[in-house]
Design a protein around this motif. Structure first.
Motif, PDB file in Angstrom:
ATOM      1  N   PHE A 272       0.852  -1.187   0.000  1.00  0.00           N
ATOM      2  CA  PHE A 272       0.000   0.000   0.000  1.00  0.00           C
ATOM      3  C   PHE A 272       0.888   1.237   0.000  1.00  0.00           C
ATOM      4  O   PHE A 272       1.853   1.326   0.772  1.00  0.00           O
ATOM      5  CB  PHE A 272      -0.914   0.007   1.228  1.00  0.00           C
ATOM      6  CG  PHE A 272      -1.957   1.092   1.196  1.00  0.00           C
ATOM      7  CD1 PHE A 272      -3.197   0.865   0.623  1.00  0.00           C
ATOM      8  CD2 PHE A 272      -1.700   2.352   1.731  1.00  0.00           C
ATOM      9  CE1 PHE A 272      -4.166   1.857   0.577  1.00  0.00           C
ATOM     10  CE2 PHE A 272      -2.657   3.357   1.690  1.00  0.00           C
ATOM     11  CZ  PHE A 272      -3.899   3.104   1.113  1.00  0.00           C
ATOM     12  N   PHE A 273       0.559   2.194  -0.875  1.00  0.00           N
ATOM     13  CA  PHE A 273       1.326   3.429  -0.973  1.00  0.00           C
ATOM     14  C   PHE A 273       0.400   4.620  -0.776  1.00  0.00           C
ATOM     15  O   PHE A 273      -0.452   4.908  -1.622  1.00  0.00           O
ATOM     16  CB  PHE A 273       2.023   3.524  -2.335  1.00  0.00           C
ATOM     17  CG  PHE A 273       3.042   2.444  -2.567  1.00  0.00           C
ATOM     18  CD1 PHE A 273       4.358   2.612  -2.193  1.00  0.00           C
ATOM     19  CD2 PHE A 273       2.655   1.236  -3.132  1.00  0.00           C
ATOM     20  CE1 PHE A 273       5.291   1.602  -2.390  1.00  0.00           C
ATOM     21  CE2 PHE A 273       3.569   0.217  -3.334  1.00  0.00           C
ATOM     22  CZ  PHE A 273       4.886   0.400  -2.959  1.00  0.00           C
ATOM     23  N   ALA A 274       0.543   5.272   0.384  1.00  0.00           N
ATOM     24  CA  ALA A 274      -0.174   6.522   0.629  1.00  0.00           C
ATOM     25  C   ALA A 274       0.657   7.647   0.024  1.00  0.00           C
ATOM     26  O   ALA A 274       1.866   7.730   0.271  1.00  0.00           O
ATOM     27  CB  ALA A 274      -0.367   6.735   2.127  1.00  0.00           C
ATOM     28  N   GLN A 275       0.031   8.511  -0.751  1.00  0.00           N
ATOM     29  CA  GLN A 275       0.782   9.526  -1.483  1.00  0.00           C
ATOM     30  C   GLN A 275       0.216  10.928  -1.242  1.00  0.00           C
ATOM     31  O   GLN A 275      -0.956  11.088  -0.903  1.00  0.00           O
ATOM     32  CB  GLN A 275       0.752   9.215  -2.983  1.00  0.00           C
ATOM     33  CG  GLN A 275       1.378   7.866  -3.336  1.00  0.00           C
ATOM     34  CD  GLN A 275       1.104   7.491  -4.781  1.00  0.00           C
ATOM     35  OE1 GLN A 275       1.979   7.549  -5.615  1.00  0.00           O
ATOM     36  NE2 GLN A 275      -0.132   7.128  -5.066  1.00  0.00           N
ATOM     37  N   TYR A 276       1.070  11.897  -1.467  1.00  0.00           N
ATOM     38  CA  TYR A 276       0.703  13.302  -1.309  1.00  0.00           C
ATOM     39  C   TYR A 276       1.120  14.014  -2.589  1.00  0.00           C
ATOM     40  O   TYR A 276       2.261  13.858  -3.049  1.00  0.00           O
ATOM     41  CB  TYR A 276       1.447  13.885  -0.102  1.00  0.00           C
ATOM     42  CG  TYR A 276       1.359  15.391   0.051  1.00  0.00           C
ATOM     43  CD1 TYR A 276       0.196  16.007   0.502  1.00  0.00           C
ATOM     44  CD2 TYR A 276       2.463  16.195  -0.220  1.00  0.00           C
ATOM     45  CE1 TYR A 276       0.128  17.378   0.660  1.00  0.00           C
ATOM     46  CE2 TYR A 276       2.414  17.576  -0.056  1.00  0.00           C
ATOM     47  CZ  TYR A 276       1.238  18.159   0.378  1.00  0.00           C
ATOM     48  OH  TYR A 276       1.176  19.523   0.541  1.00  0.00           O
ATOM     49  N   GLY A 277       0.189  14.736  -3.175  1.00  0.00           N
ATOM     50  CA  GLY A 277       0.528  15.412  -4.424  1.00  0.00           C
ATOM     51  C   GLY A 277      -0.376  16.582  -4.716  1.00  0.00           C
ATOM     52  O   GLY A 277      -1.386  16.807  -4.034  1.00  0.00           O
ATOM     53  N   GLN A 278      -0.016  17.334  -5.725  1.00  0.00           N
ATOM     54  CA  GLN A 278      -0.829  18.455  -6.199  1.00  0.00           C
ATOM     55  C   GLN A 278      -0.657  18.569  -7.704  1.00  0.00           C
ATOM     56  O   GLN A 278       0.385  18.185  -8.258  1.00  0.00           O
ATOM     57  CB  GLN A 278      -0.415  19.771  -5.526  1.00  0.00           C
ATOM     58  CG  GLN A 278      -0.779  19.850  -4.057  1.00  0.00           C
ATOM     59  CD  GLN A 278      -0.446  21.195  -3.432  1.00  0.00           C
ATOM     60  OE1 GLN A 278       0.104  22.075  -4.082  1.00  0.00           O
ATOM     61  NE2 GLN A 278      -0.772  21.348  -2.167  1.00  0.00           N
ATOM     62  N   THR A 279      -1.663  19.112  -8.350  1.00  0.00           N
ATOM     63  CA  THR A 279      -1.602  19.290  -9.798  1.00  0.00           C
ATOM     64  C   THR A 279      -0.392  20.131 -10.183  1.00  0.00           C
ATOM     65  O   THR A 279       0.300  19.841 -11.161  1.00  0.00           O
ATOM     66  CB  THR A 279      -2.892  19.977 -10.297  1.00  0.00           C
ATOM     67  OG1 THR A 279      -4.023  19.290  -9.769  1.00  0.00           O
ATOM     68  CG2 THR A 279      -2.953  19.966 -11.815  1.00  0.00           C
ATOM     69  N   GLU A 280      -0.126  21.162  -9.391  1.00  0.00           N
ATOM     70  CA  GLU A 280       0.979  22.078  -9.703  1.00  0.00           C
ATOM     71  C   GLU A 280       2.342  21.409  -9.649  1.00  0.00           C
ATOM     72  O   GLU A 280       3.320  21.941 -10.172  1.00  0.00           O
ATOM     73  CB  GLU A 280       0.952  23.261  -8.723  1.00  0.00           C
ATOM     74  CG  GLU A 280      -0.261  24.151  -8.848  1.00  0.00           C
ATOM     75  CD  GLU A 280      -1.454  23.691  -8.022  1.00  0.00           C
ATOM     76  OE1 GLU A 280      -2.357  24.509  -7.799  1.00  0.00           O
ATOM     77  OE2 GLU A 280      -1.489  22.503  -7.602  1.00  0.00           O
ATOM     78  N   ALA A 281       2.420  20.243  -9.013  1.00  0.00           N
ATOM     79  CA  ALA A 281       3.686  19.497  -8.933  1.00  0.00           C
ATOM     80  C   ALA A 281       3.782  18.437 -10.020  1.00  0.00           C
ATOM     81  O   ALA A 281       4.745  17.668 -10.051  1.00  0.00           O
ATOM     82  CB  ALA A 281       3.826  18.845  -7.561  1.00  0.00           C
ATOM     83  N   ILE A 325       7.638  20.706 -11.306  1.00  0.00           N
ATOM     84  CA  ILE A 325       6.757  21.837 -10.977  1.00  0.00           C
ATOM     85  C   ILE A 325       6.278  22.518 -12.259  1.00  0.00           C
ATOM     86  O   ILE A 325       7.046  22.751 -13.191  1.00  0.00           O
ATOM     87  CB  ILE A 325       7.475  22.837 -10.061  1.00  0.00           C
ATOM     88  CG1 ILE A 325       7.789  22.177  -8.707  1.00  0.00           C
ATOM     89  CG2 ILE A 325       6.634  24.089  -9.843  1.00  0.00           C
ATOM     90  CD1 ILE A 325       8.633  23.027  -7.798  1.00  0.00           C
ATOM     91  N   SER A 326       4.997  22.837 -12.284  1.00  0.00           N
ATOM     92  CA  SER A 326       4.347  23.349 -13.493  1.00  0.00           C
ATOM     93  C   SER A 326       4.784  24.770 -13.839  1.00  0.00           C
ATOM     94  O   SER A 326       5.459  25.445 -13.066  1.00  0.00           O
ATOM     95  CB  SER A 326       2.832  23.324 -13.314  1.00  0.00           C
ATOM     96  OG  SER A 326       2.447  24.265 -12.320  1.00  0.00           O
ATOM     97  N   GLY A 327       4.313  25.222 -15.002  1.00  0.00           N
ATOM     98  CA  GLY A 327       4.680  26.541 -15.508  1.00  0.00           C
ATOM     99  C   GLY A 327       3.651  27.614 -15.264  1.00  0.00           C
ATOM    100  O   GLY A 327       3.554  28.577 -16.034  1.00  0.00           O
TER     101      GLY A 327
END
Length: 462
Positions: A272-281, A325-327
């Motif tokens: 199991f992999f709990a993850q943390y993320g955001q669209t901007e990343a 990281i996004s533009g």
């Protein structure tokens, strides 16, 4: 285009339509529409995770077009406003028979796309912009994040450093690819796995489990709500032979459920992999392995490979550094002419670093909540209510990412109108909205509504 090159290099990859069983190899699917690779423009792809959506995505990824991947269930009013603002060259939306100012053209036996009549480019889209994804889920007209092929590729490579994808894996697209989490599941598995099963079913439908039995899914992904439902139906009490690992993002899983998942994984040899993320990343920023489930609830683990965290000493805001990281953002067509990648990303979350090297989220700076993984801007929900209900005052609060609390001070308002408005405009089930009448709103010294006080009072009542 590194993403597509790596997908094509996975020569044995197959794409299957879950409902029909029709299967197409990647070498055929990605160039099935006969597109001109140097043609430029913007396409709106309203996704439903069906095979035709994936076919359009892969084909247009191989051209010079920028692709806005949006949800097919987006409210028609918001679709019209977006299309009026960006005036895309192409629109793929099987849910509509016509779009004003566009002609429906047949690109293949299964794919029809709206093409803008008398199209003339109004701006030069920056060549780095490949994918546009929404930051705000289904809440209102989305702000779009400008992602390059390099952003997406670097994040995919980081994920592949820890995700145990095998060339024999069968992967269901049970997370919409118009969310960055679903998009990262799609890209990483296209680069490594053996079969992608295109499905629009969810786990509360019997058809999904029939498909899992038929195709032998190797993995499942979802937000906390998915795992709460899996627990309710007794999923963790028995083995699913084909399943090797599960992934999660979009909020905190409660402590009791984390223990249940931990015990399930150890008993039946799953991961199991709990993850943390955001669209901007561009996707994932941190991950926690199975053993980390016994950590505190707010632990997000460690940064993905190639990335690092810093904590702002003044605000405790979590900062992320990575080439993914996004533009920047786009709110209108002209914003697509620029792509400016910052050195670091301000996540909007406050955090601390534990002595064990793991990071822990301690709160949110802005008024954004995640309702079952969909990011909702509470200010925007208030704006919609005020517009629809004749300028009455509303305050929207977060109830532990489980419900939206709507406070109102006009006793003549029928609370059912509030829940119905939210349902119709934002497609949020009324059971996840709690309304409450208040005699008057408390004000701060500057005369504004005292949101922190109201939120604290609600926490005391939960």
């Amino acid at each position: 285009m590194k993403i597509l090159e790596n997908v094509i290099a996975n020569k044995n990859l197959l794409f299957t339509d879950a409902s029909t069983g029709a299967t197409t190899p990647v070498g055929t699917l990605y160039r099935s529409l006969g597109l001109n690779p140097v043609e430029k423009g913007l396409i709106f792809l309203y996704n439903d995770n069906q095979l035709s959506s994936i076919e359009v995505l892969l084909n247009f990824y191989g051209t010079a077009h920028a692709i806005a991947v949006l949800g097919q269930k987006l409210h028609s009013e918001f679709k019209e406003r977006l299309e009026g603002e960006y005036r895309p060259k192409y629109i793929f939306d099987p849910s509509r028979d016509e779009v004003q100012g566009y002609s429906l053209k047949e690109f293949s036996e299964t794919v029809k796309i709206f093409a803008k009549e008398d199209y003339q480019p109004e701006v030069t889209i920056h060549p780095e912009i490949k994918i546009l994804l929404s930051t705000s889920g289904t809440t209102g007209v989305p702000k779009l994040v400008k992602l390059s092929d390099e952003n997406l590729y670097q994040n995919a490579i980081s994920i592949l450093q820890y995700m145990p994808i095998l060339e024999t894996d069968v992967v269901p697209l049970n997370v919409p690819i118009n969310f960055v989490y679903g998009f990262s599941i799609f890209t990483t598995n296209c680069m490594r796995a053996g079969r992608i099963v295109c499905t629009d079913k969810d786990i509360m439908q019997k058809a999904f489990w029939d498909e899992m039995e038929q195709y032998g899914y190797s993995t499942l992904g979802g937000v906390p709500y998915l795992y709460e439902n899996l627990n309710r139906i007794g999923f963790f009490r028995k083995n699913s032979a084909s399943l090797r690992y599960m992934t999660h993002t979009g909020g905190v899983i409660n402590a009791e459920l984390r223990k249940t998942i931990f015990n399930y994984c150890h008993e039946f040899e799953k991961q199991f992999f709990a993850q943390y993320g955001q669209t901007e990343a561009g996707g994932r920023m941190a991950y926690l392995t199975t053993d980390g489930l016994l950590e505190e609830e707010t632990s997000i683990g460690t940064p993905v490979n190639g990335g690092s965290f810093q904590i702002d000493p003044e605000t405790d805001e979590l900062l992320f550094l990575h080439t993914s990281i996004s533009g920047g953002y786009a709110n209108k067509l002209e914003d697509l002419s620029t792509y400016e990648q910052p050195r670091l990303l301000r996540t909007g979350d406050t955090a601390r670093r534990g002595q064990n090297g793991l990071y822990y989220i301690t709160g949110r700076i802005k008024r954004i909540m995640k309702l079952f993984g969909i990011r909702l801007n509470l200010d925007e929900v208030e704006f919609i209510l005020k517009n629809e209900l004749e300028g009455n005052t509303f305050v929207c609060l977060n109830s532990n990412d489980k419900k939206i609390i709507v406070l109102y001070d006009n006793s003549e308002i029928d609370p059912r109108i509030i829940t119905e408005t939210i349902k119709n405009k934002l497609r949020i089930n009324p059971q996840y909205v709690r309304t409450e009448h208040i005699e008057s709103f408390p004000l701060s010294q500057n005369g504004k509504i005292n949101y922190p006080l109201l939120q604290n009072l609600q926490h005391e009542n939960i």
